[in-house]
Design a protein around this motif. Structure first.
Motif, short mmCIF file in Angstrom:
data_model
loop_
_atom_site.label_atom_id
_atom_site.label_comp_id
_atom_site.label_asym_id
_atom_site.label_seq_id
_atom_site.Cartn_x
_atom_site.Cartn_y
_atom_site.Cartn_z
N GLY A 184 -45.79 -47.67 47.76
CA GLY A 184 -45.83 -46.23 47.65
C GLY A 184 -46.96 -45.70 46.80
O GLY A 184 -46.99 -44.52 46.46
N SER A 195 -51.09 -44.92 45.99
CA SER A 195 -52.41 -44.71 46.58
C SER A 195 -53.49 -45.36 45.74
O SER A 195 -54.68 -45.27 46.08
CB SER A 195 -52.69 -43.21 46.71
OG SER A 195 -52.64 -42.58 45.44
N ILE A 248 -46.22 -43.01 54.49
CA ILE A 248 -47.01 -42.02 53.77
C ILE A 248 -48.39 -42.59 53.46
O ILE A 248 -48.52 -43.68 52.91
CB ILE A 248 -46.31 -41.58 52.47
CG1 ILE A 248 -45.01 -40.84 52.80
CG2 ILE A 248 -47.22 -40.70 51.63
CD1 ILE A 248 -45.19 -39.57 53.60
N SER A 249 -49.42 -41.84 53.84
CA SER A 249 -50.80 -42.13 53.46
C SER A 249 -51.31 -40.96 52.64
O SER A 249 -50.56 -40.04 52.31
CB SER A 249 -51.65 -42.37 54.72
OG SER A 249 -51.26 -43.58 55.36
N TYR A 250 -52.63 -40.94 52.34
CA TYR A 250 -53.12 -39.98 51.35
C TYR A 250 -54.50 -39.43 51.72
O TYR A 250 -55.28 -40.07 52.44
CB TYR A 250 -53.21 -40.66 49.97
CG TYR A 250 -51.87 -41.21 49.51
CD1 TYR A 250 -50.98 -40.42 48.82
CD2 TYR A 250 -51.51 -42.53 49.81
CE1 TYR A 250 -49.75 -40.92 48.42
CE2 TYR A 250 -50.28 -43.04 49.42
CZ TYR A 250 -49.41 -42.22 48.72
OH TYR A 250 -48.18 -42.72 48.33
N TYR A 266 -56.08 -38.55 44.99
CA TYR A 266 -55.35 -38.50 46.26
C TYR A 266 -54.07 -37.68 46.11
O TYR A 266 -52.96 -38.21 46.04
CB TYR A 266 -55.09 -39.92 46.77
CG TYR A 266 -56.37 -40.58 47.23
CD1 TYR A 266 -56.83 -40.42 48.52
CD2 TYR A 266 -57.16 -41.28 46.33
CE1 TYR A 266 -58.03 -40.98 48.93
CE2 TYR A 266 -58.37 -41.84 46.72
CZ TYR A 266 -58.80 -41.68 48.03
OH TYR A 266 -60.00 -42.21 48.43
N GLN A 273 -52.93 -35.25 48.18
CA GLN A 273 -52.23 -34.80 49.38
C GLN A 273 -51.62 -35.99 50.12
O GLN A 273 -52.31 -36.97 50.43
CB GLN A 273 -53.17 -34.05 50.32
CG GLN A 273 -52.44 -33.51 51.56
CD GLN A 273 -53.35 -32.70 52.46
OE1 GLN A 273 -54.38 -32.21 52.04
NE2 GLN A 273 -52.96 -32.55 53.72
N ARG A 274 -50.34 -35.90 50.39
CA ARG A 274 -49.64 -36.92 51.16
C ARG A 274 -49.65 -36.53 52.63
O ARG A 274 -49.62 -35.36 52.98
CB ARG A 274 -48.19 -37.05 50.67
CG ARG A 274 -48.07 -37.60 49.26
CD ARG A 274 -46.75 -37.21 48.60
NE ARG A 274 -45.59 -37.64 49.35
CZ ARG A 274 -44.93 -38.76 49.16
NH1 ARG A 274 -45.31 -39.58 48.20
NH2 ARG A 274 -43.87 -39.07 49.87
N THR A 275 -49.68 -37.52 53.51
CA THR A 275 -49.69 -37.26 54.94
C THR A 275 -48.84 -38.30 55.65
O THR A 275 -48.75 -39.45 55.20
CB THR A 275 -51.13 -37.27 55.49
OG1 THR A 275 -51.11 -37.06 56.90
CG2 THR A 275 -51.83 -38.59 55.19
N SER A 276 -48.24 -37.92 56.76
CA SER A 276 -47.32 -38.82 57.48
C SER A 276 -47.93 -39.36 58.76
O SER A 276 -47.21 -39.87 59.62
CB SER A 276 -46.01 -38.09 57.79
OG SER A 276 -46.27 -36.95 58.62
N SER A 321 -41.75 -45.10 55.06
CA SER A 321 -42.39 -45.99 54.08
C SER A 321 -41.51 -47.16 53.68
O SER A 321 -41.61 -47.68 52.56
CB SER A 321 -42.82 -45.20 52.84
OG SER A 321 -43.77 -44.21 53.17
#
Length: 451
Positions: A132, A134, A197-199, A214, A216-219, A254
């Motif tokens: 979890g 970044s 979750i990526s960033y 980083y 901002q989280r993105t799906s 995740s």
């Protein structure tokens, strides 16, 4: 059931099946030609991008081992809202989970759905500092190059394979792959149902090991479609090829609880325990939510490309593929394809795999009872397809996901503990059951000349 179109002269079923088979053969041939043309700019020549770059790039590390797929995600379409800017001026840090260990790594970036060239001026790979996170683990950040250069331009509709870089990649690790593109290049080629979750960060933060920028989280996964490793522990790749059930669209975010994840974990455990006859294979996921065998969505190139269209890209061109597990047909059924059309499409996939020496394990279609689009006619098609699959005349081996997940007292529906709640997709427990159902012995053995 499919109605007879106006003007049908009552031709025989045999004649219809012959015509359908000819049409599907034409689709496969045209799709293969299109894909070869699309890939022609990636420096591969007559080989797959992976094999060509591995042989001809002098920057590649020289080491014994086998290139296998450690992770993959099929490109699905152009991301809405990214026209024309794309990710200009932002660092995209994709988080992916590995199914095999390796001493070197390389990635594939795709601009399949871009309408203009994608220029990536900076890219990196690192191990994540923790689940979890970044942030990169200390000492693992590596700059990626493409033909020896740190910058690369990927033409619209094409993909590119990076040079190999030395990095000790553990099995079951989270890996950070980060790219920076300074100029507008949308729409972004993406995979929408990542369940991971990526960033994102503003500016070029590609080699920044800290997670601080980083914010901002993105799906979704962007641009990145594959991570390969040079492995001493695995000597082949298994591709899970399917729709949303393979994509894991209802699995916990995740948590790596899709059925290919569960299967990969079980396969690794069997190898580690020294179980005889178990092959040392990695497992990669080529599921696309909403995917059909026979029909692609609109667009040029088509979005959510049919199984017949994308099979070469997502299976045949992966490194050292030994087995493909096919779990497709539910969406065709829900869109009123008839059983013979579905079975003809599945057999066309098997022929493609066999032509490349790849064994095919095929799954029965899982229950749809209780789903809002369930009808008696569609259930009849599902049961007909399953009966033929179970007869052994479609695949080299069969994994009976339907039997494993259905309620024994109401077999048209999922057992409650395996139902995500929508009566179409499994729960985490259902995905685990699927991973436990694949017979490891079916991964070995010769590929038959024909079924």
């Amino acid at each position: 059931m499919t109605q007879r179109p106006a003007g049908d002269d009552g031709a025989s079923p045999t004649r219809h099946r012959a015509l359908l088979s000819a049409i599907i053969t034409l689709i496969v041939a045209v799709s293969a030609c299109i894909y070869v043309g699309v890939s022609a700019g990636d420096g591969s020549g007559g080989d797959s991008p992976a094999e060509s770059h591995a042989r001809h790039n002098a920057a590649d590390p020289v080491s014994a081992g086998t290139w296998v797929g450690a992770w993959s995600a099929a490109p699905v379409g152009g991301e809405p809202g990214t026209e024309p800017a794309g990710m200009a001026g932002r660092s995209v840090r994709n988080v992916v989970h590995t199914s095999a260990a390796g001493t070197s790594a390389r990635i594939t970036l795709s601009n399949l759905y871009g309408q203009s060239p994608l220029t990536v001026t900076h890219a990196s790979i690192a191990l994540a500092a923790g689940h979890g996170s970044s942030a990169a683990a200390a000492g693992t950040m590596r700059r990626l190059t493409f033909g020896g250069a740190t910058s690369v331009t990927v033409p619209a509709g094409q993909q590119i394979l990076s040079d190999a870089v030395r990095l000790q990649v553990p099995q079951g690790a989270d890996v950070l792959v980060t790219t920076y593109a300074p100029a507008e290049s949308g729409p972004v080629t993406f995979h929408p149902y990542a369940r991971q979750i990526s960033y994102l960060a503003d500016g070029d933060r590609v080699e920044n090991p800290s997670g601080t920028p980083y914010t901002q989280r993105t799906s979704v996964w962007r641009y990145l479609t594959a991570l390969d490793v040079l492995s001493h522990d695995a000597n082949g790749t298994v591709v899970a090829f399917g729709d949303s059930i393979t994509d894991g669209s209802t699995s916990s975010e995740s948590a790596n609880r899709r059925w290919p994840d569960a299967f990969s974990q079980r396969l690794r455990a069997a190898v580690a325990a020294g179980r005889p006859g178990v092959p040392r294979y990695s497992v990669v996921n080529a599921g696309i939510s909403g995917n059909q065998i026979l029909v692609s969505r609109a667009g040029r190139p088509a979005e959510n490309q049919s199984g017949l269209t994308r099979f070469a890209r997502d299976v045949l061109d992966r490194p050292n593929v030994k087995v493909v597990i096919v779990d497709l047909g539910i969406n065709d059924t829900l869109h009123d394809a008839d059983a013979d059309a579905i079975l003809t499409g599945l057999r066309a996939l098997v022929r493609q795999a066999h032509a490349h020496g790849i064994k095919v394990v095929g799954a029965t279609l899982t229950p749809i009872g209780g789903y809002p689009r369930y009808t008696g006619a569609r259930e009849t098609v599902r049961e007909r397809v399953n009966a033929v699959i179970r007869s052994g005349t479609v695949y080299d081996a069969v994994v009976d996901f339907d039997k494993a997940l259905r309620d024994p007292y109401a077999p048209r529906r999922y057992a409650a503990e395996y139902d995500s709640g929508d009566h179409l997709h499994p729960s985490d427990r259902g995905y685990r059951k699927m991973g436990d159902t694949v017979d490891l012995a079916d991964l070995t053995g010769a590929v038959p000349a024909r079924l």
